[in-house]
Design a protein around this motif. Structure first.
Motif, PDB file in Angstrom:
ATOM      1  N   HIS A  74      -5.985  -2.383  -6.268  1.00  0.00           N
ATOM      2  CA  HIS A  74      -5.673  -1.092  -5.661  1.00  0.00           C
ATOM      3  C   HIS A  74      -6.934  -0.250  -5.496  1.00  0.00           C
ATOM      4  CE1 HIS A  74      -1.387  -1.760  -6.331  1.00  0.00           C
ATOM      5  NE2 HIS A  74      -1.578  -1.873  -7.630  1.00  0.00           N
ATOM      6  N   ILE A  75      -7.055   0.403  -4.349  1.00  0.00           N
ATOM      7  CA  ILE A  75      -8.120   1.373  -4.101  1.00  0.00           C
ATOM      8  C   ILE A  75      -7.479   2.751  -4.085  1.00  0.00           C
ATOM      9  CG2 ILE A  75     -10.049   2.036  -2.625  1.00  0.00           C
ATOM     10  CD1 ILE A  75     -10.173  -0.876  -3.633  1.00  0.00           C
ATOM     11  N   GLY A 116     -13.083  -4.918   0.350  1.00  0.00           N
ATOM     12  CA  GLY A 116     -12.122  -5.466  -0.594  1.00  0.00           C
ATOM     13  C   GLY A 116     -11.858  -6.946  -0.427  1.00  0.00           C
ATOM     14  N   THR A 163       0.828  -1.202   0.000  1.00  0.00           N
ATOM     15  CA  THR A 163       0.000   0.000   0.000  1.00  0.00           C
ATOM     16  C   THR A 163       0.865   1.256   0.000  1.00  0.00           C
ATOM     17  OG1 THR A 163      -1.830  -1.128   1.132  1.00  0.00           O
ATOM     18  CG2 THR A 163      -1.770   1.273   1.280  1.00  0.00           C
ATOM     19  N   THR A 187      -1.479   4.059  -2.367  1.00  0.00           N
ATOM     20  CA  THR A 187      -2.934   3.903  -2.475  1.00  0.00           C
ATOM     21  C   THR A 187      -3.614   4.053  -1.120  1.00  0.00           C
ATOM     22  OG1 THR A 187      -2.794   1.515  -2.129  1.00  0.00           O
ATOM     23  CG2 THR A 187      -2.640   2.307  -4.404  1.00  0.00           C
ATOM     24  N   LYS A 188      -4.932   4.092  -1.140  1.00  0.00           N
ATOM     25  CA  LYS A 188      -5.688   4.013   0.106  1.00  0.00           C
ATOM     26  C   LYS A 188      -5.541   2.616   0.691  1.00  0.00           C
ATOM     27  CE  LYS A 188      -9.731   5.996   0.252  1.00  0.00           C
ATOM     28  NZ  LYS A 188     -11.185   6.259   0.055  1.00  0.00           N
ATOM     29  N   LYS A 189      -5.579   1.611  -0.191  1.00  0.00           N
ATOM     30  CA  LYS A 189      -5.379   0.230   0.223  1.00  0.00           C
ATOM     31  C   LYS A 189      -5.018  -0.615  -0.993  1.00  0.00           C
ATOM     32  CE  LYS A 189      -5.301  -3.366   2.939  1.00  0.00           C
ATOM     33  NZ  LYS A 189      -4.214  -3.517   3.939  1.00  0.00           N
ATOM     34  N   THR A 190      -4.022  -1.487  -0.815  1.00  0.00           N
ATOM     35  CA  THR A 190      -3.660  -2.456  -1.840  1.00  0.00           C
ATOM     36  C   THR A 190      -3.845  -3.851  -1.282  1.00  0.00           C
ATOM     37  OG1 THR A 190      -2.105  -1.025  -3.030  1.00  0.00           O
ATOM     38  CG2 THR A 190      -1.732  -3.389  -3.194  1.00  0.00           C
ATOM     39  N   MET A 214     -10.313   2.685  -8.816  1.00  0.00           N
ATOM     40  CA  MET A 214      -9.766   1.352  -8.554  1.00  0.00           C
ATOM     41  C   MET A 214      -9.031   0.885  -9.792  1.00  0.00           C
ATOM     42  SD  MET A 214     -12.622  -0.883  -6.448  1.00  0.00           S
ATOM     43  CE  MET A 214     -14.093  -0.354  -7.357  1.00  0.00           C
ATOM     44  N   GLU A 245     -12.538   0.110   0.026  1.00  0.00           N
ATOM     45  CA  GLU A 245     -11.587  -0.698   0.802  1.00  0.00           C
ATOM     46  C   GLU A 245     -12.266  -1.494   1.918  1.00  0.00           C
ATOM     47  OE1 GLU A 245     -12.049   3.143   2.967  1.00  0.00           O
ATOM     48  OE2 GLU A 245     -11.824   2.553   0.860  1.00  0.00           O
TER      49      GLU A 245
END
Length: 445
Positions: free
Chosen positions: A227-228, A240, A62, A67-70, A208, A237
């Motif tokens: 990815h987000i 996810g 991440t 990213t915000k979240k991976t 995304m 996320e």
């Protein structure tokens, strides 16, 4: 950067533990990799409920991708495409369609069938190959203004199989103006984040995207990222993991997870400089091939696309130049030859590629054989067609029948006929060009 998954497995291996758990090979080195192949034992974490070493490793990824979240996946971008579309649908308004570029991977069709989604296809303004579908920002704006019901998302592929890259920054702005999500199949572009100036969708405004890490990074086959985007206006996320579990196996490969984990460390150890160096070598090779008389299409930094049609030769014939020298290309069709490079491509291999191509004396330009088929007549929904009773017939008998499941080789895995479309003569010609001799069609009553 530490590698928690890889470290855990290696520590487990050193202990010499008796393995009374799956998998059945018990670590015996039949292929050689089995000792490192484990399952969700104590301490190994759980990919879809990650709280330990997998979560730590995903947090590292991440940060690397900004990213915000991976999230990790071991089912390739195919798994991530399903999860991505599901998330956008889940957080969008019910009953809305999804807008999609026509060169979507067949995994997108499978997802739409499973989720019972209505797709409104976007076709390019000019004739292009089946593998491409450039969408311009003004074109997207015009389409959205004309729609009575706005879609919940736009789905595009960038880079595409022929190296074409969308103007994601401008497209994302149009999407935001209309309050819809931008989803990008970035399967071929994980490395774009690490160029001197990032061209990764997450840095250009996409909500995304999915990356097939294994396509361009040093990762085992199947390793992928969902990815987000850090500026995404919806909380994708939060769901996810559930979305990935919906489209993935409960037995993810720990070999692939270790590979994704190790890749984090590699990306922090001068990878940016190495990627810049190999991109420069690709440019130099392009110049040499051009000087020899070869026509090259505009290409993404790690891909060369030779246009056989402009030289009066097929991509298949160009591929044989390489195979005679012990070189295997990524993809060839009647019009193109695609070569993919990475930081692992050696200097000596660049020289072999250059040597393998003889000087080219272009013959008469041929018409493009792999042009995207005309807009098909959608007689059934994608879901109805995929779930209908079907039969397999020869392509030469398919005129006028309704396509059940998309038939096309992988690569490029881009459907010539969409499930539910009536098959036309143009589609049949493309089937033959891509070596498809049989197709599943809906049974006639």
């Amino acid at each position: 950067m530490d590698t928690p998954i890889y470290n855990f497995v290696n520590e487990y291996l050193k202990k010499g533990t008796v393995r009374l758990h799956m998998p059945g090979h018990k670590g015996s080195p039949l292929l050689g990799c089995e000792p490192l192949d484990i399952t969700e034992i104590k301490g190994a974490d759980d990919l879809y409920h990650a709280q330990g070493i997998i979560r730590q490793s995903e947090d590292h990824a991440t940060k690397l991708f900004g990213t915000k979240k991976t999230f990790y996946a071991t089912g390739g971008s195919s798994q991530c495409i399903g999860a991505m579309v599901y998330l956008a649908m889940l957080h969008g308004k019910k009953g809305k369609p999804i807008l999609a570029a026509r060169n979507a991977h067949k995994a997108f069709l499978h997802t739409c069938a499973l989720l019972d989604l209505q797709v409104q296809w976007v076709y390019p303004e000019k004739e292009v190959s089946l593998c491409s579908c450039p969408i311009l920002p003004h074109q997207l704006e015009r389409i959205l203004k004309s729609m009575e019901v706005l879609p919940f998302a736009l789905y595009i592929t960038s880079p595409d199989y022929l190296g074409g890259m969308a103007d994601i920054k401008e497209l994302s702005q149009v999407c935001r103006n209309f309050d819809i999500s931008l989803l990008v199949d970035n399967a071929h572009g994980a490395y774009l984040r690490f160029l001197p100036e990032s061209l990764h969708p997450m840095d250009l405004g996409a909500d995304m995207c999915c990356d097939s890490a294994h396509k361009t990074l040093p990762v085992l086959t199947g390793g992928a990222y969902l990815h987000i985007g850090k500026d995404s206006f919806l909380p994708f996320e939060q769901d996810g993991k559930n979305a990935l579990a919906l489209f993935g196996s409960t037995s993810p490969s720990y070999l692939t997870l270790q590979s994704l984990d190790l890749c984090n460390s590699i990306l922090t150890q001068g990878y940016g400089k190495r990627i810049s160096a190999v991109c420069e070598k690709v440019k130099q090779l392009a110049v040499k091939l051009t000087e020899k008389g070869y026509y090259l299409q505009n290409f993404e930094p790690l891909k060369l696309v030779l246009e056989g049609a402009k030289m009066g030769i097929t991509g298949y014939e160009l591929a044989e130049f390489l195979r005679e020298s012990g070189i295997e290309p990524e993809f060839a069709d009647a019009d193109h030859l695609v070569l993919m490079f990475s930081t692992e491509t050696k200097e000596a291999e660049f020289e072999r590629i250059d040597f393998a191509f003889p000087p080219m004396i272009a013959m008469a330009t041929q018409e493009r054989g792999t042009a995207l088929p005309f807009r098909g007549e959608q007689v059934m929904s994608i879901r109805e067609a995929m779930f209908a009773r079907r039969c397999t017939i020869g392509v030469d008998h398919a005129l006028g029948r309704i396509c059940a499941t998309p038939a096309v080789s992988c690569p490029p895995a881009i459907p010539i006929a969409i499930s539910g479309e009536r098959i036309t003569q143009e589609m049949i010609q493309l089937f033959f060009l891509y070596g498809v001799e049989e197709i599943d069609v809906v049974e006639e009553k």
